[in-house]
Motif scaffolding. Structure first.
Motif, PDB file in Angstrom:
ATOM      1  N   PHE A  91       3.443   7.263  -8.675  1.00 57.64           N
ATOM      2  CA  PHE A  91       2.270   7.670  -9.455  1.00 57.64           C
ATOM      3  C   PHE A  91       1.005   7.787  -8.603  1.00 57.64           C
ATOM      4  N   ASP A  92       0.988   7.147  -7.425  1.00 60.15           N
ATOM      5  CA  ASP A  92      -0.127   7.404  -6.499  1.00 60.15           C
ATOM      6  C   ASP A  92      -0.086   8.870  -6.067  1.00 60.15           C
ATOM      7  N   GLU A  93       1.111   9.387  -5.856  1.00 55.07           N
ATOM      8  CA  GLU A  93       1.252  10.794  -5.466  1.00 55.07           C
ATOM      9  C   GLU A  93       0.803  11.720  -6.610  1.00 55.07           C
ATOM     10  N   ILE A  94       1.093  11.319  -7.830  1.00 53.56           N
ATOM     11  CA  ILE A  94       0.694  12.171  -8.963  1.00 53.56           C
ATOM     12  C   ILE A  94      -0.840  12.227  -9.061  1.00 53.56           C
ATOM     13  N   ILE A  95      -1.493  11.101  -8.818  1.00 49.32           N
ATOM     14  CA  ILE A  95      -2.971  11.117  -8.819  1.00 49.32           C
ATOM     15  C   ILE A  95      -3.481  11.935  -7.635  1.00 49.32           C
ATOM     16  N   ARG A  96      -2.818  11.797  -6.497  1.00 44.57           N
ATOM     17  CA  ARG A  96      -3.239  12.548  -5.299  1.00 44.57           C
ATOM     18  C   ARG A  96      -3.157  14.061  -5.544  1.00 44.57           C
ATOM     19  N   VAL A  97      -2.053  14.515  -6.139  1.00 48.24           N
ATOM     20  CA  VAL A  97      -1.936  15.961  -6.362  1.00 48.24           C
ATOM     21  C   VAL A  97      -2.910  16.431  -7.442  1.00 48.24           C
ATOM     22  N   LEU A  98      -3.182  15.564  -8.417  1.00 47.56           N
ATOM     23  CA  LEU A  98      -4.174  15.928  -9.440  1.00 47.56           C
ATOM     24  C   LEU A  98      -5.546  16.116  -8.779  1.00 47.56           C
ATOM     25  N   ASP A  99      -5.893  15.212  -7.860  1.00 47.55           N
ATOM     26  CA  ASP A  99      -7.169  15.353  -7.131  1.00 47.55           C
ATOM     27  C   ASP A  99      -7.202  16.677  -6.371  1.00 47.55           C
ATOM     28  N   SER A 100      -6.094  17.007  -5.721  1.00 51.33           N
ATOM     29  CA  SER A 100      -6.043  18.258  -4.962  1.00 51.33           C
ATOM     30  C   SER A 100      -6.158  19.461  -5.903  1.00 51.33           C
ATOM     31  N   LEU A 101      -5.438  19.426  -7.019  1.00 52.27           N
ATOM     32  CA  LEU A 101      -5.476  20.554  -7.969  1.00 52.27           C
ATOM     33  C   LEU A 101      -6.893  20.764  -8.502  1.00 52.27           C
ATOM     34  N   GLN A 102      -7.557  19.656  -8.829  1.00 50.12           N
ATOM     35  CA  GLN A 102      -8.890  19.784  -9.425  1.00 50.12           C
ATOM     36  C   GLN A 102      -9.905  20.258  -8.387  1.00 50.12           C
ATOM     37  N   LEU A 103      -9.748  19.817  -7.135  1.00 48.60           N
ATOM     38  CA  LEU A 103     -10.654  20.261  -6.074  1.00 48.60           C
ATOM     39  C   LEU A 103     -10.444  21.748  -5.776  1.00 48.60           C
ATOM     40  N   THR A 104      -9.186  22.121  -5.586  1.00 45.74           N
ATOM     41  CA  THR A 104      -8.897  23.498  -5.150  1.00 45.74           C
ATOM     42  C   THR A 104      -9.045  24.512  -6.290  1.00 45.74           C
ATOM     43  N   ALA A 105      -9.189  23.999  -7.530  1.00 43.15           N
ATOM     44  CA  ALA A 105      -9.434  24.909  -8.665  1.00 43.15           C
ATOM     45  C   ALA A 105     -10.814  25.541  -8.561  1.00 43.15           C
ATOM     46  N   THR A 106     -11.739  24.853  -7.906  1.00 38.91           N
ATOM     47  CA  THR A 106     -13.121  25.371  -7.879  1.00 38.91           C
ATOM     48  C   THR A 106     -13.666  25.635  -6.478  1.00 38.91           C
ATOM     49  N   LYS A 107     -13.075  25.068  -5.444  1.00 39.46           N
ATOM     50  CA  LYS A 107     -13.575  25.247  -4.070  1.00 39.46           C
ATOM     51  C   LYS A 107     -12.579  26.077  -3.272  1.00 39.46           C
ATOM     52  N   VAL A 163     -10.862  25.867  -0.745  1.00 38.75           N
ATOM     53  CA  VAL A 163     -10.147  25.059   0.254  1.00 38.75           C
ATOM     54  C   VAL A 163      -8.724  24.794  -0.232  1.00 38.75           C
ATOM     55  N   ALA A 164      -7.890  24.367   0.739  1.00 41.38           N
ATOM     56  CA  ALA A 164      -6.566  23.835   0.429  1.00 41.38           C
ATOM     57  C   ALA A 164      -6.498  22.458   1.079  1.00 41.38           C
ATOM     58  N   THR A 165      -5.581  21.605   0.596  1.00 37.74           N
ATOM     59  CA  THR A 165      -5.534  20.248   1.154  1.00 37.74           C
ATOM     60  C   THR A 165      -4.321  20.119   2.073  1.00 37.74           C
ATOM     61  N   PRO A 166      -4.522  19.581   3.280  1.00 37.65           N
ATOM     62  CA  PRO A 166      -3.429  19.529   4.269  1.00 37.65           C
ATOM     63  C   PRO A 166      -2.430  18.409   3.991  1.00 37.65           C
ATOM     64  N   ALA A 167      -1.446  18.323   4.862  1.00 37.45           N
ATOM     65  CA  ALA A 167      -0.395  17.293   4.729  1.00 37.45           C
ATOM     66  C   ALA A 167      -1.027  15.910   4.614  1.00 37.45           C
ATOM     67  N   ASP A 168      -0.521  15.141   3.680  1.00 41.64           N
ATOM     68  CA  ASP A 168      -0.927  13.737   3.496  1.00 41.64           C
ATOM     69  C   ASP A 168      -2.410  13.564   3.156  1.00 41.64           C
ATOM     70  N   TRP A 169      -3.065  14.646   2.743  1.00 42.58           N
ATOM     71  CA  TRP A 169      -4.476  14.560   2.340  1.00 42.58           C
ATOM     72  C   TRP A 169      -4.640  13.549   1.207  1.00 42.58           C
ATOM     73  N   LYS A 170      -5.773  12.851   1.263  1.00 42.12           N
ATOM     74  CA  LYS A 170      -6.154  11.997   0.128  1.00 42.12           C
ATOM     75  C   LYS A 170      -7.591  12.323  -0.222  1.00 42.12           C
ATOM     76  N   ALA A 171      -8.000  12.057  -1.445  1.00 37.15           N
ATOM     77  CA  ALA A 171      -9.369  12.375  -1.893  1.00 37.15           C
ATOM     78  C   ALA A 171     -10.378  11.866  -0.867  1.00 37.15           C
ATOM     79  N   GLY A 172     -11.295  12.728  -0.466  1.00 33.75           N
ATOM     80  CA  GLY A 172     -12.317  12.369   0.515  1.00 33.75           C
ATOM     81  C   GLY A 172     -11.974  12.834   1.925  1.00 33.75           C
ATOM     82  N   GLY A 173     -10.720  13.226   2.138  1.00 29.73           N
ATOM     83  CA  GLY A 173     -10.296  13.658   3.477  1.00 29.73           C
ATOM     84  C   GLY A 173     -10.696  15.107   3.763  1.00 29.73           C
ATOM     85  N   ASP A 174     -10.611  15.460   5.057  1.00 28.13           N
ATOM     86  CA  ASP A 174     -10.933  16.834   5.449  1.00 28.13           C
ATOM     87  C   ASP A 174      -9.986  17.830   4.779  1.00 28.13           C
TER      88      ASP A 174
END
Ligand code: BEZ
Length: 219
Positions: A151-167, A169-180
């Protein structure tokens, strides 16, 4: 089977919190529908408990949870008592769909032919469908019945989906919220200063192509 980017089909279902119409239930939020092989099974019990404890994290992200298991509402209500006790939560904070006839499991391609119940019928796999406020399918992950979800992964992908929906950018391998993040390949070099005020770093590669463009996570 729902496809990425398409409207996730609407449906009506009985749940542990009463009948729902899926799209109406989602409202203007994000939603995660996650399925389970059966009630009173060990891995599922750990998953629903973990998800229940994480509800405040999902709420921060404007996201609702709904589980699905191929048993009756009465069975779900009995099982919820066990889940609450094992997860140490006072209130069970999301509905469980009762898909007794496996109609939704069949419709959404959730069945795992390698895992069968006592009657020899295929069990429901562990699907994760993330649906956006626009009711479109944003992500699907499918695990076999024998592997519990992270479920940590599910939150991580939700963060990526919500970020990339409006910006852009794409999130790289093993990205976590706040990362480049990576600047989208479709962004032209001349548009970078306006789009990425925090700056962009281009990593040199042997090909000489300038496609590894890193930027701090946009606000
Ligand atoms: C479980 O939830 O523990 C489980 C259910 C079906 C097959 C395997 C494991």
């Amino acid at each position: 089977m729902a496809k990425l980017g398409e409207i996730f089909p609407d449906f009506e279902a009985a749940t542990s919190e009463g009948p729902i119409k899926f799209h109406q239930w989602i409202g203007d939020k994000w939603a995660i529908l996650f399925s389970h092989p059966a009630d009173f099974t060990p891995v599922c019990t750990t998953e629903l408990g973990r998800a229940a404890r994480l509800v405040p994290e999902f709420e921060k992200r404007n996201c609702k949870l709904i589980a699905l298991s191929c048993d009756s509402v009465d069975s779900h209500l009995g099982w919820i008592t066990d889940i609450k006790a094992t997860a140490s939560v006072d209130k069970f904070p999301y509905p469980i769909i009762a898909d007794e006839k496996r109609e939704l499991a069949v419709k959404f391609g959730m069945l795992d032919p390698d895992e069968v119940d006592k009657a020899g019928l295929p069990l429901t796999a562990r699907c994760v469908f993330i649906v956006g406020p626009d009711k479109k399918l944003k992500l699907s992950i499918l695990y076999p019945a024998t592997t519990g979800r992270n479920f940590d992964e599910i939150i991580r992908v939700l963060d990526s989906l919500q970020l990339t929906a409006t910006k852009k950018v794409a999130t790289p391998a093993d990205w976590k919220a706040g990362g480049d993040c990576m600047v989208l390949p479709s962004v032209k070099a001349e548009d970078i200063p306006a789009l990425f005020p925090k700056g962009v770093t281009i990593k040199e590669v042997p090909s000489g192509k300038q496609y590894l463009r890193y930027t701090p996570q946009p606000e």
